[in-house]
Design a protein around this motif. Structure first.
Motif, PDB file in Angstrom:
ATOM      1  N   GLU A 245     -11.829  10.495 -13.013  1.00  0.00           N
ATOM      2  CA  GLU A 245     -12.074  10.476 -10.981  1.00  0.00           C
ATOM      3  C   GLU A 245     -11.222  11.422 -10.413  1.00  0.00           C
ATOM      4  O   GLU A 245     -10.055  11.508 -10.451  1.00  0.00           O
ATOM      5  CB  GLU A 245     -11.656   8.849 -11.239  1.00  0.00           C
ATOM      6  CG  GLU A 245     -12.593   8.356  -9.628  1.00  0.00           C
ATOM      7  CD  GLU A 245     -12.137   7.046  -9.749  1.00  0.00           C
ATOM      8  OE1 GLU A 245     -12.563   6.635  -8.135  1.00  0.00           O
ATOM      9  OE2 GLU A 245     -10.991   6.349 -10.256  1.00  0.00           O
ATOM     10  N   PRO A 246     -12.138  11.966  -9.488  1.00  0.00           N
ATOM     11  CA  PRO A 246     -11.660  12.439  -8.925  1.00  0.00           C
ATOM     12  C   PRO A 246     -10.167  12.213  -7.600  1.00  0.00           C
ATOM     13  O   PRO A 246     -10.110  10.992  -7.117  1.00  0.00           O
ATOM     14  CB  PRO A 246     -12.623  12.933  -7.406  1.00  0.00           C
ATOM     15  CG  PRO A 246     -13.711  13.231  -8.250  1.00  0.00           C
ATOM     16  CD  PRO A 246     -13.949  11.906  -9.489  1.00  0.00           C
ATOM     17  N   LEU A 247      -9.543  12.652  -7.378  1.00  0.00           N
ATOM     18  CA  LEU A 247      -8.177  12.477  -7.150  1.00  0.00           C
ATOM     19  C   LEU A 247      -8.402  11.176  -4.868  1.00  0.00           C
ATOM     20  O   LEU A 247      -8.527  10.092  -5.378  1.00  0.00           O
ATOM     21  CB  LEU A 247      -6.824  12.950  -6.768  1.00  0.00           C
ATOM     22  CG  LEU A 247      -5.443  12.452  -5.717  1.00  0.00           C
ATOM     23  CD1 LEU A 247      -5.111  11.846  -6.800  1.00  0.00           C
ATOM     24  CD2 LEU A 247      -4.539  13.671  -5.722  1.00  0.00           C
ATOM     25  N   GLU A 248      -9.257  12.233  -4.678  1.00  0.00           N
ATOM     26  CA  GLU A 248      -9.340  11.905  -3.169  1.00  0.00           C
ATOM     27  C   GLU A 248      -9.886  10.049  -3.591  1.00  0.00           C
ATOM     28  O   GLU A 248      -9.873   8.803  -2.541  1.00  0.00           O
ATOM     29  CB  GLU A 248      -9.836  12.166  -2.586  1.00  0.00           C
ATOM     30  CG  GLU A 248      -8.818  13.790  -2.007  1.00  0.00           C
ATOM     31  CD  GLU A 248      -8.568  14.091  -0.758  1.00  0.00           C
ATOM     32  OE1 GLU A 248     -10.044  13.937  -0.128  1.00  0.00           O
ATOM     33  OE2 GLU A 248      -8.360  15.487  -0.219  1.00  0.00           O
ATOM     34  N   ILE A 264      -0.050   2.189  -5.205  1.00  0.00           N
ATOM     35  CA  ILE A 264      -0.553   3.335  -5.728  1.00  0.00           C
ATOM     36  C   ILE A 264       0.226   4.537  -6.066  1.00  0.00           C
ATOM     37  O   ILE A 264      -0.582   5.466  -6.841  1.00  0.00           O
ATOM     38  CB  ILE A 264      -1.957   3.552  -4.596  1.00  0.00           C
ATOM     39  CG1 ILE A 264      -2.306   2.672  -4.371  1.00  0.00           C
ATOM     40  CG2 ILE A 264      -3.008   4.918  -4.821  1.00  0.00           C
ATOM     41  CD1 ILE A 264      -3.499   2.592  -3.104  1.00  0.00           C
ATOM     42  N   ALA A 265       0.421   5.407  -5.219  1.00  0.00           N
ATOM     43  CA  ALA A 265       1.593   6.555  -5.237  1.00  0.00           C
ATOM     44  C   ALA A 265       1.687   6.862  -6.687  1.00  0.00           C
ATOM     45  O   ALA A 265       1.852   7.415  -7.235  1.00  0.00           O
ATOM     46  CB  ALA A 265       2.387   6.958  -4.349  1.00  0.00           C
ATOM     47  N   ARG A 276       4.831  12.178  -7.288  1.00  0.00           N
ATOM     48  CA  ARG A 276       4.663  10.777  -6.934  1.00  0.00           C
ATOM     49  C   ARG A 276       5.245  10.970  -4.955  1.00  0.00           C
ATOM     50  O   ARG A 276       3.552  10.702  -4.138  1.00  0.00           O
ATOM     51  CB  ARG A 276       5.606  10.213  -6.350  1.00  0.00           C
ATOM     52  CG  ARG A 276       5.374   8.459  -6.428  1.00  0.00           C
ATOM     53  CD  ARG A 276       6.922   7.716  -6.695  1.00  0.00           C
ATOM     54  NE  ARG A 276       6.861   6.534  -5.525  1.00  0.00           N
ATOM     55  CZ  ARG A 276       7.585   5.068  -6.134  1.00  0.00           C
ATOM     56  NH1 ARG A 276       8.387   5.528  -6.810  1.00  0.00           N
ATOM     57  NH2 ARG A 276       7.530   4.520  -5.205  1.00  0.00           N
ATOM     58  N   SER A 277       5.221  11.972  -4.364  1.00  0.00           N
ATOM     59  CA  SER A 277       5.689  12.141  -2.959  1.00  0.00           C
ATOM     60  C   SER A 277       4.491  12.876  -2.651  1.00  0.00           C
ATOM     61  O   SER A 277       3.911  13.161  -1.500  1.00  0.00           O
ATOM     62  CB  SER A 277       7.076  12.721  -2.408  1.00  0.00           C
ATOM     63  OG  SER A 277       6.975  13.983  -3.331  1.00  0.00           O
ATOM     64  N   ASP A 278       3.532  13.637  -3.795  1.00  0.00           N
ATOM     65  CA  ASP A 278       2.729  14.881  -3.423  1.00  0.00           C
ATOM     66  C   ASP A 278       1.530  13.720  -2.391  1.00  0.00           C
ATOM     67  O   ASP A 278       0.338  13.208  -1.957  1.00  0.00           O
ATOM     68  CB  ASP A 278       2.612  15.830  -3.916  1.00  0.00           C
ATOM     69  CG  ASP A 278       3.165  16.622  -4.371  1.00  0.00           C
ATOM     70  OD1 ASP A 278       4.387  16.298  -3.069  1.00  0.00           O
ATOM     71  OD2 ASP A 278       3.144  17.582  -4.677  1.00  0.00           O
ATOM     72  N   VAL A 279       1.377  12.311  -3.963  1.00  0.00           N
ATOM     73  CA  VAL A 279       0.396  11.728  -3.433  1.00  0.00           C
ATOM     74  C   VAL A 279       0.479  11.024  -2.781  1.00  0.00           C
ATOM     75  O   VAL A 279      -0.822  10.513  -2.191  1.00  0.00           O
ATOM     76  CB  VAL A 279       0.195  11.110  -5.088  1.00  0.00           C
ATOM     77  CG1 VAL A 279      -0.812   9.396  -4.862  1.00  0.00           C
ATOM     78  CG2 VAL A 279      -0.084  11.820  -6.277  1.00  0.00           C
ATOM     79  N   LEU A 283      -2.403  10.509   0.285  1.00  0.00           N
ATOM     80  CA  LEU A 283      -2.637   8.470   0.668  1.00  0.00           C
ATOM     81  C   LEU A 283      -2.466   8.600   2.567  1.00  0.00           C
ATOM     82  O   LEU A 283      -3.565   8.111   2.967  1.00  0.00           O
ATOM     83  CB  LEU A 283      -1.802   7.580   0.166  1.00  0.00           C
ATOM     84  CG  LEU A 283      -1.908   7.549  -1.219  1.00  0.00           C
ATOM     85  CD1 LEU A 283      -0.863   6.263  -1.424  1.00  0.00           C
ATOM     86  CD2 LEU A 283      -3.311   6.370  -1.069  1.00  0.00           C
ATOM     87  N   GLU A 284      -1.127   9.170   3.062  1.00  0.00           N
ATOM     88  CA  GLU A 284      -1.366   9.224   4.215  1.00  0.00           C
ATOM     89  C   GLU A 284      -2.448  10.302   5.581  1.00  0.00           C
ATOM     90  O   GLU A 284      -2.477   9.383   5.679  1.00  0.00           O
ATOM     91  CB  GLU A 284       0.152   9.476   4.531  1.00  0.00           C
ATOM     92  CG  GLU A 284       2.091   8.355   3.850  1.00  0.00           C
ATOM     93  CD  GLU A 284       1.242   7.182   4.901  1.00  0.00           C
ATOM     94  OE1 GLU A 284       1.394   7.195   6.066  1.00  0.00           O
ATOM     95  OE2 GLU A 284       1.695   6.390   4.527  1.00  0.00           O
ATOM     96  N   ARG A 285      -2.493  11.042   4.785  1.00  0.00           N
ATOM     97  CA  ARG A 285      -3.851  12.159   5.301  1.00  0.00           C
ATOM     98  C   ARG A 285      -5.369  11.128   5.310  1.00  0.00           C
ATOM     99  O   ARG A 285      -5.431  10.855   5.687  1.00  0.00           O
ATOM    100  CB  ARG A 285      -3.506  13.328   4.906  1.00  0.00           C
ATOM    101  CG  ARG A 285      -2.339  13.977   4.756  1.00  0.00           C
ATOM    102  CD  ARG A 285      -3.058  15.288   4.180  1.00  0.00           C
ATOM    103  NE  ARG A 285      -3.063  15.637   2.794  1.00  0.00           N
ATOM    104  CZ  ARG A 285      -2.339  15.790   1.372  1.00  0.00           C
ATOM    105  NH1 ARG A 285      -1.227  15.724   1.628  1.00  0.00           N
ATOM    106  NH2 ARG A 285      -2.849  15.727   0.513  1.00  0.00           N
ATOM    107  N   LEU A 286      -5.825  10.198   4.452  1.00  0.00           N
ATOM    108  CA  LEU A 286      -6.446   9.840   4.108  1.00  0.00           C
ATOM    109  C   LEU A 286      -6.445   8.576   5.049  1.00  0.00           C
ATOM    110  O   LEU A 286      -7.536   8.299   5.237  1.00  0.00           O
ATOM    111  CB  LEU A 286      -6.783   9.191   2.356  1.00  0.00           C
ATOM    112  CG  LEU A 286      -7.564   9.974   1.472  1.00  0.00           C
ATOM    113  CD1 LEU A 286      -7.087   9.362   0.092  1.00  0.00           C
ATOM    114  CD2 LEU A 286      -8.543  10.218   1.515  1.00  0.00           C
ATOM    115  N   LYS A 287      -5.495   8.349   5.101  1.00  0.00           N
ATOM    116  CA  LYS A 287      -5.175   6.812   5.660  1.00  0.00           C
ATOM    117  C   LYS A 287      -5.733   7.449   7.533  1.00  0.00           C
ATOM    118  O   LYS A 287      -6.321   6.911   8.446  1.00  0.00           O
ATOM    119  CB  LYS A 287      -3.678   6.107   5.829  1.00  0.00           C
ATOM    120  CG  LYS A 287      -3.332   5.268   4.130  1.00  0.00           C
ATOM    121  CD  LYS A 287      -2.128   5.459   4.399  1.00  0.00           C
ATOM    122  CE  LYS A 287      -1.319   3.994   5.446  1.00  0.00           C
ATOM    123  NZ  LYS A 287      -0.227   3.693   5.567  1.00  0.00           N
TER     124      LYS A 287
END
Length: 290
Positions: A245-248, A264-265, A276-279, A283-287
């Motif tokens: 599944e694509p990451l995003e 999740i991260a 982990r910090s990249d994930v 997540l923050e960008r998507l939020k």
């Protein structure tokens, strides 16, 4: 080859002792003798192990709890007894310790401590189902339980699709049909065996294509299940690997389900081999609509 009589336990030895997966008659005479003579038993669930001693008609020795959720935290009391010269049998609820059951951490610690480790072979659902499948057993992959969802499950299925060997997996009854469908999608519609409740009263073995077995077991399935999947046919083109599944997409889905971003991260980073910090940053960008 001449048979050796059952042996009493030797001092300071860890016995990795297989117990029945259902039918108590499958406990070997050697295993029974050792259970009667060891100083202690390290047990996954002491209540289950008490029942085994009741079947033997023998008084249980000291039972040391070694559950899966805290195996490493409970090693030291077992190791102390082994270092002091006591014999200990390692037992899980059913089958062979360390095979999708607790035990590997204790065995590794015993080796590191210089404690003799002696295997006492016996029942194993994986090998029992493999032997009954009729599929090639000269090369097989034991995959245990697949990850339940997300990228980790897709990655595991993709890896199994590339393995040129018979596959053996464990599954819970209520997830059997879903796993059979996922295997068919990832591997192609290979022949397979479903072995349910092996050696127990309601034992059931069924063989056929993965898709057909998924239909057969689409209703309520109770008990413990072992799946055996035939290897790719000789000369056959590799099955299309299951695409992760694509990451995003995974991050959006899990956020929408209400999972905590920190969890999740952590899980996504571990499953995908990411930082982990990249994930978490993704997540923050998507939020925030990024």
């Amino acid at each position: 080859m001449s048979a050796r009589p059952p042996q009493a336990a030797a001092p300071g030895t860890l016995y990795v002792l297989a117990t029945p997966i259902g039918n108590l008659g499958d406990l070997s005479p050697r295993a029974a003798e050792l259970l009667r003579t060891v100083s202690a038993v390290a047990a996954e669930d002491t209540r289950r192990t008490h029942k085994l001693f009741a079947h033997l008609g023998a008084a249980a020795p000291l039972l040391l709890s070694l559950p899966a959720f805290d195996e490493r935290g409970r090693l030291e009391p077992v190791l102390e007894r082994l270092r002091a010269g006591q014999s200990v049998a390692l037992c899980t609820d059913a089958g062979t310790p360390g095979v999708s059951d607790p035990g590997a951490a204790l065995v590794a610690a015993a080796w590191e401590a210089g404690v003799p480790v002696v295997p006492v072979p016996g029942p194993s659902a994986a090998v029992t189902a493999l032997a009954a499948s009729g599929f090639p057993a000269d090369r097989f992959v034991f995959a245990g339980f697949l990850p339940r969802k997300g990228g980790a499950r897709a990655a595991a299925l993709a890896w199994l699709a590339s393995a040129p060997a018979t596959l053996v997996l464990y599954e819970a009854g209520n997830r059997t049909a879903e796993t059979l469908r996922d295997l068919a999608a990832a591997l192609g519609d290979r022949p397979a065996l479903v072995a349910r409740e092996l050696t127990k009263l309601h034992e059931e073995l069924a063989r056929g294509p993965l898709s057909g077995l998924a239909d057969r077991f689409a209703g309520e399935v109770k008990g413990e299940v072992t799946l055996v999947v035939a290897p790719p046919a000789p000369g056959a083109a590799p099955a299309a690997a299951a695409e992760a599944e694509p990451l995003e997409d995974e991050l959006r889905r899990r956020l929408a389900a209400g999972e905590p971003p920190s969890a999740i991260a952590r899980e996504v980073a571990r499953a995908r081999g990411l930082v982990r910090s990249d994930v978490y940053a993704a997540l923050e960008r998507l939020k925030h609509g990024g």
